[in-house]
Design an enzyme around this catalytic site. Structure first.
Site, PDB file in Angstrom:
ATOM      1  N   ALA A  10       0.815  -1.212   0.000  1.00 22.37           N
ATOM      2  CA  ALA A  10       0.000   0.000   0.000  1.00 22.37           C
ATOM      3  C   ALA A  10       0.852   1.268   0.000  1.00 22.37           C
ATOM      4  O   ALA A  10       0.680   2.146  -0.851  1.00 22.37           O
ATOM      5  CB  ALA A  10      -0.942  -0.021   1.199  1.00 22.37           C
ATOM      6  N   LYS A  28       9.627  -0.592   7.783  1.00 19.51           N
ATOM      7  CA  LYS A  28       9.546  -0.443   9.240  1.00 19.51           C
ATOM      8  C   LYS A  28       9.667  -1.824   9.869  1.00 19.51           C
ATOM      9  O   LYS A  28       8.778  -2.652   9.720  1.00 19.51           O
ATOM     10  CB  LYS A  28       8.232   0.220   9.633  1.00 19.51           C
ATOM     11  CG  LYS A  28       8.059   1.629   9.060  1.00 19.51           C
ATOM     12  CD  LYS A  28       6.681   2.183   9.356  1.00 19.51           C
ATOM     13  CE  LYS A  28       6.576   3.641   8.900  1.00 19.51           C
ATOM     14  NZ  LYS A  28       6.598   3.772   7.440  1.00 19.51           N
ATOM     15  N   ALA A  42      -1.586   5.190   4.191  1.00 22.31           N
ATOM     16  CA  ALA A  42      -1.367   5.316   2.746  1.00 22.31           C
ATOM     17  C   ALA A  42      -2.597   5.822   1.997  1.00 22.31           C
ATOM     18  O   ALA A  42      -2.514   6.763   1.204  1.00 22.31           O
ATOM     19  CB  ALA A  42      -0.906   3.970   2.184  1.00 22.31           C
ATOM     20  N   LYS A  55       6.791   0.889  16.747  1.00 16.92           N
ATOM     21  CA  LYS A  55       5.383   1.295  16.747  1.00 16.92           C
ATOM     22  C   LYS A  55       4.487   0.204  16.180  1.00 16.92           C
ATOM     23  O   LYS A  55       3.344   0.042  16.627  1.00 16.92           O
ATOM     24  CB  LYS A  55       5.200   2.603  15.972  1.00 16.92           C
ATOM     25  CG  LYS A  55       5.421   2.511  14.471  1.00 16.92           C
ATOM     26  CD  LYS A  55       5.363   3.893  13.834  1.00 16.92           C
ATOM     27  CE  LYS A  55       5.581   3.815  12.333  1.00 16.92           C
ATOM     28  NZ  LYS A  55       4.475   3.172  11.610  1.00 16.92           N
ATOM     29  N   GLN A  83       3.975  -6.469   9.696  1.00 14.02           N
ATOM     30  CA  GLN A  83       5.396  -6.410  10.053  1.00 14.02           C
ATOM     31  C   GLN A  83       5.642  -6.418  11.555  1.00 14.02           C
ATOM     32  O   GLN A  83       6.729  -6.771  12.015  1.00 14.02           O
ATOM     33  CB  GLN A  83       6.033  -5.170   9.425  1.00 14.02           C
ATOM     34  CG  GLN A  83       5.995  -5.196   7.899  1.00 14.02           C
ATOM     35  CD  GLN A  83       6.811  -4.092   7.274  1.00 14.02           C
ATOM     36  OE1 GLN A  83       8.006  -3.986   7.499  1.00 14.02           O
ATOM     37  NE2 GLN A  83       6.172  -3.262   6.478  1.00 14.02           N
TER      38      GLN A  83
END
Length: 456
Positions: free
Chosen positions: A45, A190, A229, A279, A369
């Site tokens: 994305a 990330k 996104a 995060k 992730q």
């Protein structure tokens, strides 16, 4: 300069766009007639939206810049997704007209009826990202041959998940062996890897890229910020930071800046990149808490206080003077905990609609992730060689023992020995310290471990 109307209906006036392009071309040593070649690697994305933003802004300067995106070939679109895609197309008159004009509409009718199989690279050319069907993009120039995509690229944008970054860039390095000029790489990834031998240390995506390709770290930058996104492509106001060497971050910040997407530059690559992985870890827990407490604002704020204190503690292990968790860095954390695929994943787990056994690649969402990052951070911070003094007990403990939320997430997602409901126990533990105490402890600099980043 005459403004141009984009596929999503927005108008992009001059705003010095061509001047910014010319300035970057000069910095990269491009002569007249020599195209500035930008390629995105990975079509998730954010990677797709990033390429589309560049295409919308600069694509009309065809004699000066070429913008392309690489994704693997062969990924088919299932019937259910094809049906939904057809509904999206017919709900947007601008998209419908564009496809008819490009003689591309009929294949979506056939796919809706089950008479044809669509492929992810095929629909991306028409402006549809498989992980973000509801947000049509501008048409993109798609390449499925990696060598063709990267061999002479001036700027490479890493839109791959951190779990795929090393493997793909090791392949890319084969095509760069005879290069004379060094490309500039912007990483959007990330996440981290944990290396436990010979000494425990974190490996970030920019480090993976440098190690795999030999590109010097001054040419590799990280871009992060409070970015959803689909909202960014729909022109919601957003900002980001591009972090890295002074040589490239300032001109790239200027080049990437748009009226609705403000990009600042920052020198602290380490903190921003590590926070980008952290995060996602804590966003999964945030989603669980939101679902388990029926979106209780109080419970979510308690979770926010504790998880940000753990994040601050962890970054102080890695760098002596990390960027403060404030401004865009805090906003990036906030929006990821509030909304995004990792928070969504946590919600679905808590509601029983997904289970950890289903893996970290989810249909329609892509790679979650945060899952691999939970394992990497916890296993790294559990190493006895990194032990720190417990603030209340007269003993040495692994840093992970001072991060109760991270520990719970590891036991839920990786070990799979606790249910999602146990995340609430990390908030209700009567022995848990005030988050302020963990922050003060971190800021004392007593826990700084330079070896975690491979420093002596």
């Amino acid at each position: 300069m005459v403004g141009s109307v984009h596929v999503n209906g927005s108008v992009n006036g001059g705003n010095g766009t061509e001047e910014r392009l010319d300035e970057l071309r000069r910095l990269l040593g491009k002569s007249d007639g020599d195209l500035l070649k930008i390629v995105g690697i990975g079509a998730g994305a954010w990677g797709s939206v990033f390429a589309a933003l560049l295409q919308d802004a600069y694509g009309r300067f065809r004699e000066k810049v070429q913008i392309r995106i690489w994704r693997r070939a062969g990924r088919s679109v299932d019937r259910t997704t094809a049906e939904h895609l057809f509904e999206v197309i017919n709900s947007r008159e601008d998209v419908l007209r564009r496809l008819i004009r490009r003689c591309a509409y009929l294949k979506y009718v056939e796919a809706r009826l089950g008479d044809r199989t669509l492929y992810a690279d095929e629909i991306l050319r028409d402006g549809f990202c498989l992980n973000m069907i509801d947000t049509p993009l501008c048409p993109l120039k798609v390449v499925t041959n990696l060598q063709e995509a990267v061999w002479d690229a001036d700027i490479v944008v890493n839109g791959l998940p951190s779990t795929e970054t090393r493997e793909v860039f090791e392949e890319i390095s084969k095509y760069w062996k005879e290069r004379i000029s060094v490309p500039v790489i912007i990483s959007l990834a990330k996440g981290i890897e944990a290396s436990l031998d010979p000494i425990p240390r974190i490996i970030t995506p920019t480090q993976m890229i440098s190690s795999a390709t030999g590109v010097p770290t001054e040419n590799i930058l990280y871009l992060g910020g409070p970015n959803i996104a689909s909202e960014i492509y729909n022109k919601e106001y957003a900002n980001a930071r591009i972090c890295g060497s002074n040589k490239w971050r300032k001109p790239l910040a200027k080049f990437l800046r748009q009226p609705h997407f403000i990009v600042w530059d920052n020198s602290d690559l380490v903190t921003h990149e590590v926070m980008g992985g952290l995060k996602n870890v804590y966003a999964i827990g945030a989603g669980m808490v939101a679902a388990l407490t029926n979106e209780s604002a109080t419970s979510k704020s308690v979770y926010f206080a504790h998880c940000t204190s753990e994040m601050i503690f962890i970054t102080h292990l890695l760098t002596e003077q990390p960027e403060k968790l404030a401004g865009p860095l805090l906003a990036d954390t906030y929006v990821t905990l509030l909304k995004g695929r990792n928070a969504w994943y946590g919600q679905m787990l808590a509601k029983g609609e997904l289970s950890p056994d289903m893996g970290d690649s989810i249909k329609g969402k892509g790679m979650i992730q945060g899952i691999s990052a939970v394992g990497a951070f916890f296993e790294l911070l559990s190493q006895p060689s990194l032990s720190v003094q417990h603030p209340e007990e007269n003993k040495q403990v692994a840093p992970a023992e001072l991060c109760p939320i991270l520990k719970r997430l590891y036991r839920i997602l990786i070990k799979r020995e606790l249910s999602t409901r146990d995340i609430l126990q990390a908030l209700r533990d009567e022995t848990m310290n005030d988050p302020r105490e963990r922050i003060e402890m971190a800021q004392s600099h007593a826990f700084y471990r330079p070896s975690l980043l491979g420093k002596p």
